[in-house]
Design a protein around this motif. Sequence first.
Motif, PDB file in Angstrom:
ATOM      1  N   MET A   1      72.220  65.262  92.159  1.00 49.57           N
ATOM      2  CA  MET A   1      72.010  65.315  90.267  1.00 49.57           C
ATOM      3  C   MET A   1      70.484  66.594  90.433  1.00 49.57           C
ATOM      4  N   LEU A   2      70.248  67.181  90.634  1.00 49.88           N
ATOM      5  CA  LEU A   2      68.963  68.013  90.522  1.00 49.88           C
ATOM      6  C   LEU A   2      68.818  68.674  91.350  1.00 49.88           C
ATOM      7  N   GLY A   3      70.557  69.945  91.729  1.00 50.02           N
ATOM      8  CA  GLY A   3      70.629  70.811  92.090  1.00 50.02           C
ATOM      9  C   GLY A   3      70.567  72.621  91.242  1.00 50.02           C
ATOM     10  N   PRO A   4      71.324  72.065  90.198  1.00 48.86           N
ATOM     11  CA  PRO A   4      71.755  72.913  89.463  1.00 48.86           C
ATOM     12  C   PRO A   4      69.618  73.254  89.176  1.00 48.86           C
ATOM     13  N   PRO A   5      69.045  72.381  88.501  1.00 47.86           N
ATOM     14  CA  PRO A   5      67.857  72.543  88.372  1.00 47.86           C
ATOM     15  C   PRO A   5      66.360  73.404  89.247  1.00 47.86           C
ATOM     16  N   ALA A   6      66.590  72.523  90.708  1.00 52.68           N
ATOM     17  CA  ALA A   6      66.091  72.902  91.777  1.00 52.68           C
ATOM     18  C   ALA A   6      66.349  74.417  91.722  1.00 52.68           C
ATOM     19  N   SER A   7      67.537  75.073  91.686  1.00 54.17           N
ATOM     20  CA  SER A   7      68.213  76.106  92.049  1.00 54.17           C
ATOM     21  C   SER A   7      67.788  77.568  90.434  1.00 54.17           C
ATOM     22  N   ALA A   8      68.441  76.965  89.003  1.00 55.02           N
ATOM     23  CA  ALA A   8      67.508  77.200  88.912  1.00 55.02           C
ATOM     24  C   ALA A   8      65.734  77.302  88.193  1.00 55.02           C
ATOM     25  N   ALA A   9      64.936  76.515  88.933  1.00 53.03           N
ATOM     26  CA  ALA A   9      63.909  76.652  88.871  1.00 53.03           C
ATOM     27  C   ALA A   9      62.479  77.717  89.931  1.00 53.03           C
ATOM     28  N   GLY A  11      64.205  79.489  92.160  1.00 50.85           N
ATOM     29  CA  GLY A  11      65.582  80.719  92.415  1.00 50.85           C
ATOM     30  C   GLY A  11      66.036  80.595  93.484  1.00 50.85           C
ATOM     31  N   LEU A  12      65.875  78.935  94.260  1.00 56.03           N
ATOM     32  CA  LEU A  12      66.547  78.863  95.508  1.00 56.03           C
ATOM     33  C   LEU A  12      68.721  79.064  95.197  1.00 56.03           C
ATOM     34  N   GLY A  13      68.858  79.121  96.835  1.00 57.14           N
ATOM     35  CA  GLY A  13      70.564  79.059  96.276  1.00 57.14           C
ATOM     36  C   GLY A  13      71.056  78.018  96.971  1.00 57.14           C
ATOM     37  N   PRO A  14      71.865  78.021  97.045  1.00 52.21           N
ATOM     38  CA  PRO A  14      72.650  76.581  97.062  1.00 52.21           C
ATOM     39  C   PRO A  14      72.026  75.285  97.935  1.00 52.21           C
ATOM     40  N   ARG A  15      72.051  75.907  98.585  1.00 59.13           N
ATOM     41  CA  ARG A  15      72.055  75.518  99.648  1.00 59.13           C
ATOM     42  C   ARG A  15      70.406  74.622  99.882  1.00 59.13           C
ATOM     43  N   ASP A 124      56.125  77.262  94.590  1.00 60.85           N
ATOM     44  CA  ASP A 124      54.470  77.482  92.947  1.00 60.85           C
ATOM     45  C   ASP A 124      54.253  78.552  93.458  1.00 60.85           C
ATOM     46  N   ALA A 125      54.246  79.139  94.248  1.00 60.55           N
ATOM     47  CA  ALA A 125      54.186  80.736  94.782  1.00 60.55           C
ATOM     48  C   ALA A 125      55.957  81.333  94.545  1.00 60.55           C
ATOM     49  N   VAL A 126      56.851  80.938  95.336  1.00 61.32           N
ATOM     50  CA  VAL A 126      58.504  81.017  94.619  1.00 61.32           C
ATOM     51  C   VAL A 126      58.130  81.291  93.449  1.00 61.32           C
ATOM     52  N   ASP A 127      58.000  79.774  92.405  1.00 64.70           N
ATOM     53  CA  ASP A 127      58.220  79.613  91.397  1.00 64.70           C
ATOM     54  C   ASP A 127      57.173  80.987  90.564  1.00 64.70           C
ATOM     55  N   SER A 128      56.202  81.189  90.712  1.00 66.80           N
ATOM     56  CA  SER A 128      55.485  82.326  90.049  1.00 66.80           C
ATOM     57  C   SER A 128      56.218  83.761  90.316  1.00 66.80           C
ATOM     58  N   THR A 129      56.669  83.823  91.543  1.00 60.14           N
ATOM     59  CA  THR A 129      56.760  85.235  91.609  1.00 60.14           C
ATOM     60  C   THR A 129      58.247  85.560  90.793  1.00 60.14           C
ATOM     61  N   VAL A 130      59.404  84.214  91.193  1.00 60.39           N
ATOM     62  CA  VAL A 130      60.579  84.133  90.317  1.00 60.39           C
ATOM     63  C   VAL A 130      60.214  83.892  89.057  1.00 60.39           C
ATOM     64  N   ARG A 131      59.386  83.880  88.022  1.00 62.32           N
ATOM     65  CA  ARG A 131      59.402  83.994  87.145  1.00 62.32           C
ATOM     66  C   ARG A 131      58.360  85.058  86.408  1.00 62.32           C
ATOM     67  N   GLY A 132      57.391  86.236  87.080  1.00 63.39           N
ATOM     68  CA  GLY A 132      57.001  87.728  86.790  1.00 63.39           C
ATOM     69  C   GLY A 132      55.504  87.386  86.464  1.00 63.39           C
ATOM     70  N   THR A 133      54.763  85.615  86.812  1.00 59.58           N
ATOM     71  CA  THR A 133      53.460  85.918  86.995  1.00 59.58           C
ATOM     72  C   THR A 133      52.795  86.385  87.783  1.00 59.58           C
TER      73      THR A 133
END
Length: 133
Positions: A1-9, A11-15, A124-133
Amino acid sequence: MLGPPASAAAGLGPRAALRRSWSLTWTRSGFARILALALPLAALTAGMVWLVTQLALPLRPLVRALLEQATGNFFAAYYAGILAPVLVGMLATAAVTLPFTFSAFAALHGHLRSSRTPPGCAEDAVDSTVRGT
């Protein structure tokens, strides 16, 4: 149920997103929170499908008459008349409830992630690189 938000937040692949979703879901508080969110949303969706389908029942004779005149096929017109209110109910319910449901699960994902992930973690490092901050 949290797969799409995890992917979007993150930048993860499906698996990887599904793996992250399972790790957030199967915790003491994660499963209870997801269940507490999913059950009312399921009841809301089912109730809305029923309500909109009942409100769209007057479409039955109209669709049946139009299709029978256009095609001359009584059986196709009859079944199209039966399915028309159901189709209207499903489409209207999806248009109303899906944005709210996805937003609620995305917020829950953020809450579960922040309570589970310590500050300065690799995610968190992955999140910040995906967001561009």
